[in-house]
Enzyme design. Structure first.
Site, PDB file in Angstrom:
ATOM      1  N   GLY A  31       0.815  -1.217   0.000  1.00 27.35           N
ATOM      2  CA  GLY A  31       0.000   0.000   0.000  1.00 27.35           C
ATOM      3  C   GLY A  31       0.843   1.258   0.000  1.00 27.35           C
ATOM      4  N   LEU A  33       0.319   3.618  -2.189  1.00 25.72           N
ATOM      5  CA  LEU A  33       0.629   3.384  -3.596  1.00 25.72           C
ATOM      6  C   LEU A  33       1.161   4.637  -4.279  1.00 25.72           C
ATOM      7  CD1 LEU A  33      -2.474   1.213  -4.495  1.00 25.72           C
ATOM      8  CD2 LEU A  33      -0.191   0.446  -3.802  1.00 25.72           C
ATOM      9  N   GLY A  36       5.136   3.813  -9.122  1.00 24.25           N
ATOM     10  CA  GLY A  36       5.891   2.565  -9.262  1.00 24.25           C
ATOM     11  C   GLY A  36       4.960   1.359  -9.179  1.00 24.25           C
ATOM     12  N   HIS A  37       4.084   1.371  -8.182  1.00 20.79           N
ATOM     13  CA  HIS A  37       3.100   0.283  -8.060  1.00 20.79           C
ATOM     14  C   HIS A  37       2.169   0.266  -9.285  1.00 20.79           C
ATOM     15  CE1 HIS A  37       3.754   1.250  -3.606  1.00 20.79           C
ATOM     16  NE2 HIS A  37       4.101  -0.021  -3.677  1.00 20.79           N
ATOM     17  N   GLN A  61       7.852  -9.529   7.778  1.00 16.93           N
ATOM     18  CA  GLN A  61       9.061  -9.064   7.089  1.00 16.93           C
ATOM     19  C   GLN A  61       9.676  -7.836   7.737  1.00 16.93           C
ATOM     20  OE1 GLN A  61       6.744  -8.410   3.367  1.00 16.93           O
ATOM     21  NE2 GLN A  61       8.082  -6.664   3.073  1.00 16.93           N
ATOM     22  N   GLY A 147       8.645  -5.305  -8.958  1.00 12.04           N
ATOM     23  CA  GLY A 147       9.441  -4.166  -9.423  1.00 12.04           C
ATOM     24  C   GLY A 147      10.926  -4.411  -9.235  1.00 12.04           C
ATOM     25  N   GLN A 153      14.872  -8.631  -3.808  1.00 13.05           N
ATOM     26  CA  GLN A 153      13.571  -9.288  -3.645  1.00 13.05           C
ATOM     27  C   GLN A 153      13.182 -10.038  -4.918  1.00 13.05           C
ATOM     28  OE1 GLN A 153      10.116  -7.660  -1.296  1.00 13.05           O
ATOM     29  NE2 GLN A 153       9.542  -6.928  -3.323  1.00 13.05           N
ATOM     30  N   SER A 185       9.206   5.425  -3.763  1.00 10.54           N
ATOM     31  CA  SER A 185       9.086   4.476  -2.662  1.00 10.54           C
ATOM     32  C   SER A 185       8.075   5.038  -1.673  1.00 10.54           C
ATOM     33  CB  SER A 185      10.442   4.319  -1.964  1.00 10.54           C
ATOM     34  OG  SER A 185      10.262   3.721  -0.693  1.00 10.54           O
ATOM     35  N   SER A 186       7.296   4.139  -1.076  1.00 10.27           N
ATOM     36  CA  SER A 186       6.351   4.595  -0.050  1.00 10.27           C
ATOM     37  C   SER A 186       7.109   5.272   1.084  1.00 10.27           C
ATOM     38  CB  SER A 186       5.565   3.409   0.492  1.00 10.27           C
ATOM     39  OG  SER A 186       4.977   2.688  -0.570  1.00 10.27           O
TER      40      SER A 186
HETATM   41  P1  AMP Z   1       5.981  -2.434  -1.716  1.00  9.51           P
HETATM   42  O1  AMP Z   1       4.609  -1.856  -1.576  1.00  9.51           O
HETATM   43  O2  AMP Z   1       7.068  -1.479  -1.376  1.00  9.51           O
HETATM   44  O3  AMP Z   1       6.117  -3.782  -1.059  1.00  9.51           O
HETATM   45  O4  AMP Z   1       6.176  -2.717  -3.290  1.00  9.51           O
HETATM   46  C1  AMP Z   1       5.268  -3.517  -4.000  1.00  9.51           C
HETATM   47  C2  AMP Z   1       5.828  -3.795  -5.380  1.00  9.51           C
HETATM   48  O5  AMP Z   1       6.031  -2.561  -6.068  1.00  9.51           O
HETATM   49  C3  AMP Z   1       7.203  -4.487  -5.325  1.00  9.51           C
HETATM   50  O6  AMP Z   1       7.280  -5.442  -6.369  1.00  9.51           O
HETATM   51  C4  AMP Z   1       8.146  -3.337  -5.566  1.00  9.51           C
HETATM   52  O7  AMP Z   1       9.391  -3.730  -6.120  1.00  9.51           O
HETATM   53  C5  AMP Z   1       7.355  -2.498  -6.539  1.00  9.51           C
HETATM   54  N1  AMP Z   1       7.857  -1.121  -6.541  1.00  9.51           N
HETATM   55  C6  AMP Z   1       8.069  -0.328  -5.458  1.00  9.51           C
HETATM   56  N2  AMP Z   1       8.600   0.857  -5.834  1.00  9.51           N
HETATM   57  C7  AMP Z   1       8.741   0.802  -7.180  1.00  9.51           C
HETATM   58  C8  AMP Z   1       9.245   1.702  -8.177  1.00  9.51           C
HETATM   59  N3  AMP Z   1       9.715   2.909  -7.854  1.00  9.51           N
HETATM   60  N4  AMP Z   1       9.241   1.313  -9.465  1.00  9.51           N
HETATM   61  C9  AMP Z   1       8.763   0.080  -9.814  1.00  9.51           C
HETATM   62  N5  AMP Z   1       8.272  -0.816  -8.934  1.00  9.51           N
HETATM   63  C10 AMP Z   1       8.255  -0.464  -7.641  1.00  9.51           C
END
Ligand code: AMP
Length: 282
Positions: A31, A33, A36-37, A61, A147, A153, A185-186
């Site tokens: 979340g 969001l 990137g998401h 995690q 991502g 990861q 990034s969140s």
């Molecule tokens: P998270 O919510 O941080 O767990 O991320 C969920 C998914 O979104 C993961 O596969 C991340 O690698 C991807 N993600 C997060 N930030 C980015 C970004 N800036 N560009 C592309 N994918 C992203």
């Protein structure tokens, strides 16, 4: 967009989709969001006739010193973004179902999961592999979207899928960045205006290394160049800056000895830990 809060509800919906002959793309998230998401949702919608997103801040995690308690949870805004992005369903997993009090399973990759991020955050990748295995078993999607922003990861989860013969295809999306290069990034929301400015040094460090990279280049001088750039922001506390084989995450000496050499950085800006990476010969 359908919002499901229980395993029974989401399985009923996905069973219906499968019976109708749909292919299902799955984008797991925590979340808060951002584009990137959303880029992963766009990829999924291009490949599949249905896309499901999960939002779950997975306690397994996070370490005791991590930011689990104050990780952002703007659920209403997230739902609005998912509707606008065209997601077909949202699964809001619940702790009581994901981790009933008698649960004890662990799924670990002792090598890949204990280097780099895993060395700084012991147990982190065991939490990731556990929750993703559970989510894949619940949803049984055709394609899992991840991502490249979280490079280690992607390596860990592709290995998980291979070693457990999980019947899902894995596809990776490129890192989406702010205009000044900072990877979205969140956790960027934690940065003060000054820290937000300082954080741009991570991408400048990576691009300096990439610009100097060629197949014959040795890793050590490239890393030294990167550290010179980082020294311009002494407030930024480096955790690791490494060039590794993008498949095994093992250190290399000369770039061309790896099929896919990648430079990875983790650093703290204020109290916020940021990650970034670039593939060097891609
Ligand atoms: P998270 O919510 O941080 O767990 O991320 C969920 C998914 O979104 C993961 O596969 C991340 O690698 C991807 N993600 C997060 N930030 C980015 C970004 N800036 N560009 C592309 N994918 C992203």
């Amino acid at each position: 967009m359908k919002v499901c809060r229980s395993i029974a509800d989401v399985q009923e919906l996905l069973g219906q989709w499968r019976a109708e002959g749909h292919t299902i793309g799955f984008v797991p998230t925590m979340g808060a969001l951002h584009p990137g998401h959303l880029s992963l949702i766009t990829l999924s919608r291009a490949d599949n006739t249905r896309t499901i997103v999960s939002i779950y801040v997975n306690p397994a995690q996070f370490g005791p010193k991590d930011d689990f308690g104050h990780y952002p949870r703007p659920i209403e805004a997230d739902i609005a973004q998912l509707e606008a992005a065209g997601a077909d369903a949202l699964y809001l997993a619940q702790d009581a179902e994901m981790y009933p009090s008698n649960s004890e399973l662990r799924i670990e990759l002792p090598q890949l999961g204990s280097v780099l991020e895993g060395a700084s955050r012991p147990g982190h990748f065991a939490g990731v592999t556990l929750v993703v295995t559970k989510l894949l078993n619940i949803l049984q999607p055709n394609v899992l979207y991840l991502g490249r922003k979280d490079y280690q990861q992607t390596v860990v989860l592709r290995k998980l899928v291979r070693e457990l013969f999980l019947p899902v295809q894995v596809k990776l999306g490129e890192t989406i960045r702010e205009a000044d290069g900072l990877a979205m990034s969140s956790r960027n929301a934690y940065l003060s205006p000054t820290e937000r400015q300082q954080a741009t040094i991570l991408y400048r460090c990576l691009t300096t290394i990439k610009d100097a990279a060629n197949p014959d280049a040795s890793v050590q001088p490239l890393l030294a160049m990167g550290r010179v750039v980082l020294a311009q922001e002494p407030q930024v506390e480096l955790d690791h800056l490494v060039i590794v084989d993008g498949e095994t995450l093992k250190p290399i000496g000369v770039l061309e000895t790896a099929r896919n050499p990648v430079v990875l950085i983790a650093a703290k800006v204020g109290t916020t830990r940021l990650l970034d990476n670039i593939q060097l010969l891609a």
